[in-house]
Scaffold this motif. Structure first.
Motif, mmCIF file in Angstrom:
data_model
loop_
_atom_site.group_PDB
_atom_site.id
_atom_site.type_symbol
_atom_site.label_atom_id
_atom_site.label_comp_id
_atom_site.label_asym_id
_atom_site.label_seq_id
_atom_site.Cartn_x
_atom_site.Cartn_y
_atom_site.Cartn_z
ATOM 1 N N LEU A 1 -27.298 -46.435 44.249
ATOM 2 C CA LEU A 1 -27.876 -45.229 43.650
ATOM 3 C C LEU A 1 -29.389 -45.267 43.817
ATOM 4 N N PRO A 2 -30.014 -44.102 43.944
ATOM 5 C CA PRO A 2 -31.469 -44.106 44.080
ATOM 6 C C PRO A 2 -32.135 -44.614 42.801
ATOM 7 N N VAL A 3 -33.273 -45.262 42.972
ATOM 8 C CA VAL A 3 -34.086 -45.670 41.832
ATOM 9 C C VAL A 3 -35.086 -44.542 41.598
ATOM 10 N N VAL A 4 -34.933 -43.863 40.467
ATOM 11 C CA VAL A 4 -35.755 -42.696 40.146
ATOM 12 C C VAL A 4 -36.634 -43.049 38.956
ATOM 13 N N THR A 5 -37.941 -42.864 39.105
ATOM 14 C CA THR A 5 -38.873 -43.149 38.013
ATOM 15 C C THR A 5 -39.805 -41.970 37.804
ATOM 16 N N ILE A 6 -40.235 -41.809 36.561
ATOM 17 C CA ILE A 6 -41.233 -40.784 36.264
ATOM 18 C C ILE A 6 -42.393 -41.425 35.509
ATOM 19 N N SER A 7 -43.563 -40.855 35.731
ATOM 20 C CA SER A 7 -44.778 -41.282 35.020
ATOM 21 C C SER A 7 -45.607 -40.035 34.744
ATOM 22 N N LEU B 216 -53.677 -33.286 23.229
ATOM 23 C CA LEU B 216 -54.398 -32.498 22.234
ATOM 24 C C LEU B 216 -54.356 -31.051 22.683
ATOM 25 N N PRO B 217 -54.696 -30.079 21.824
ATOM 26 C CA PRO B 217 -54.734 -28.678 22.269
ATOM 27 C C PRO B 217 -55.578 -28.517 23.532
ATOM 28 N N ASN B 218 -55.131 -27.660 24.404
ATOM 29 C CA ASN B 218 -55.776 -27.344 25.687
ATOM 30 C C ASN B 218 -55.669 -28.458 26.722
ATOM 31 N N GLN B 219 -54.923 -29.526 26.447
ATOM 32 C CA GLN B 219 -54.699 -30.581 27.430
ATOM 33 C C GLN B 219 -53.338 -30.374 28.082
ATOM 34 N N THR B 220 -53.212 -30.859 29.314
ATOM 35 C CA THR B 220 -51.918 -30.865 29.996
ATOM 36 C C THR B 220 -51.662 -32.273 30.528
ATOM 37 N N SER B 221 -50.414 -32.524 30.826
ATOM 38 C CA SER B 221 -50.017 -33.772 31.451
ATOM 39 C C SER B 221 -49.089 -33.443 32.605
ATOM 40 N N THR B 222 -49.364 -34.002 33.777
ATOM 41 C CA THR B 222 -48.490 -33.824 34.928
ATOM 42 C C THR B 222 -47.535 -35.006 34.985
ATOM 43 N N ILE B 223 -46.231 -34.684 34.987
ATOM 44 C CA ILE B 223 -45.198 -35.702 35.045
ATOM 45 C C ILE B 223 -44.689 -35.724 36.490
ATOM 46 N N THR B 224 -44.762 -36.885 37.123
ATOM 47 C CA THR B 224 -44.417 -37.006 38.536
ATOM 48 C C THR B 224 -43.260 -37.981 38.709
ATOM 49 N N ALA B 225 -42.318 -37.597 39.573
ATOM 50 C CA ALA B 225 -41.137 -38.409 39.847
ATOM 51 C C ALA B 225 -41.194 -38.985 41.253
ATOM 52 N N SER C 63 -42.584 -32.791 40.403
ATOM 53 C CA SER C 63 -43.518 -32.847 39.278
ATOM 54 C C SER C 63 -43.416 -31.582 38.423
ATOM 55 N N VAL C 64 -43.674 -31.765 37.140
ATOM 56 C CA VAL C 64 -43.734 -30.667 36.180
ATOM 57 C C VAL C 64 -44.953 -30.897 35.294
ATOM 58 N N VAL C 65 -45.358 -29.840 34.562
ATOM 59 C CA VAL C 65 -46.516 -29.931 33.682
ATOM 60 C C VAL C 65 -46.073 -29.680 32.253
ATOM 61 N N SER C 66 -46.621 -30.487 31.351
ATOM 62 C CA SER C 66 -46.367 -30.335 29.918
ATOM 63 C C SER C 66 -47.692 -30.022 29.236
ATOM 64 N N ASN D 32 -35.906 -42.829 34.182
ATOM 65 C CA ASN D 32 -36.202 -43.262 32.830
ATOM 66 C C ASN D 32 -36.546 -42.018 31.996
ATOM 67 N N GLN D 33 -36.536 -42.182 30.683
ATOM 68 C CA GLN D 33 -36.971 -41.105 29.807
ATOM 69 C C GLN D 33 -38.433 -41.356 29.445
ATOM 70 N N LEU D 34 -39.208 -40.269 29.329
ATOM 71 C CA LEU D 34 -40.639 -40.387 29.078
ATOM 72 C C LEU D 34 -41.005 -39.433 27.953
ATOM 73 N N LEU D 35 -41.624 -39.963 26.891
ATOM 74 C CA LEU D 35 -42.011 -39.156 25.732
ATOM 75 C C LEU D 35 -43.451 -38.686 25.886
ATOM 76 N N ILE D 36 -43.626 -37.366 25.849
ATOM 77 C CA ILE D 36 -44.967 -36.767 25.803
ATOM 78 C C ILE D 36 -45.109 -36.210 24.392
ATOM 79 N N GLU D 37 -46.107 -36.710 23.663
ATOM 80 C CA GLU D 37 -46.288 -36.279 22.265
ATOM 81 C C GLU D 37 -47.683 -35.771 22.021
#
Length: 183
Positions: free
Chosen positions: A102-108, A115-124, A152-155, A178-183
């Motif tokens: 199976l492929p090894v799939v990772t996200i970071s 914080l307000p007005n910040q974004t995070s790019t999640i890349t696989a 990639s997606v943006v949060s 993997n699962q990745l928590l953006i808080e």
């Protein structure tokens, strides 16, 4: 016995199901499937149980194939001896089983706490890489579908949660990251 034909090699992903078949004419027929784990040097009769079913029929089915210890099934060979009493027996050609991992799939992410007005790019990333034509990169947030069809997606502060992605690789095998928590 007529028309044994040529058995085809099979390719399957770890944990998948595949089968080998022979469809001779004549009868009544008995079937004895054999497996070689050493490229045809030695052969052992296959019995029903574990990953095998149909060991005395014209179709041998393998369910839940493995690539890890104690049994790495990649490159095992299969053949079938078909007997029509009292006419004798014929054995098929050898067919090879290829088992893809199976492929090894990772996200970071660029940021895990926003914080307000910040974004995070999640890349696989996926090793091996994604299949070029199969729909890939299926994203979820908190277990529900999340828009995005690339690697990639943006949060932002309004889209926090646990992110995960699944992908189909170049061999047609699918796995999740993997699962990745953006808080």
């Amino acid at each position: 016995i007529t028309g044994l034909g040529t058995m085809a090699d099979r390719q399957v992903c770890v944990g998948g199901t595949t089968s080998f078949s022979v469809n001779p004419g004549g009868g009544p027929l008995t079937y004895v499937w054999s497996e070689s784990r050493d490229n045809g040097l030695t052969w052992a009769v296959v019995n029903n149980g574990g990953v095998y079913s149909g060991a005395t029929t014209n179709t041998l089915t393998l369910t839940g194939v493995t690539r890890t210890a104690p049994v790495d099934m990649n490159n095992f060979l299969y053949r079938c001896a078909v007997t029509a009493a009292p006419c004798g027996s014929q054995t098929t050609n050898n067919a090879r089983l290829t088992v893809f991992g199976l492929p090894v799939v990772t996200i970071s992410a660029t940021d895990l706490a926003l914080l307000p007005n910040q974004t995070s790019t999640i890349t696989a990333t996926s090793v091996p890489g994604p299949h070029a034509t199969t729909p890939n990169w299926v994203w979820t947030r908190n277990g529900s579908s999340y828009p995005g069809v690339t690697n990639s997606v943006v949060s932002d502060i309004d889209r926090l949660g646990v992110f995960q992605v699944s992908v189909t690789d170049v061999n047609g095998c699918r796995n999740s990251s993997n699962q990745l928590l953006i808080e």
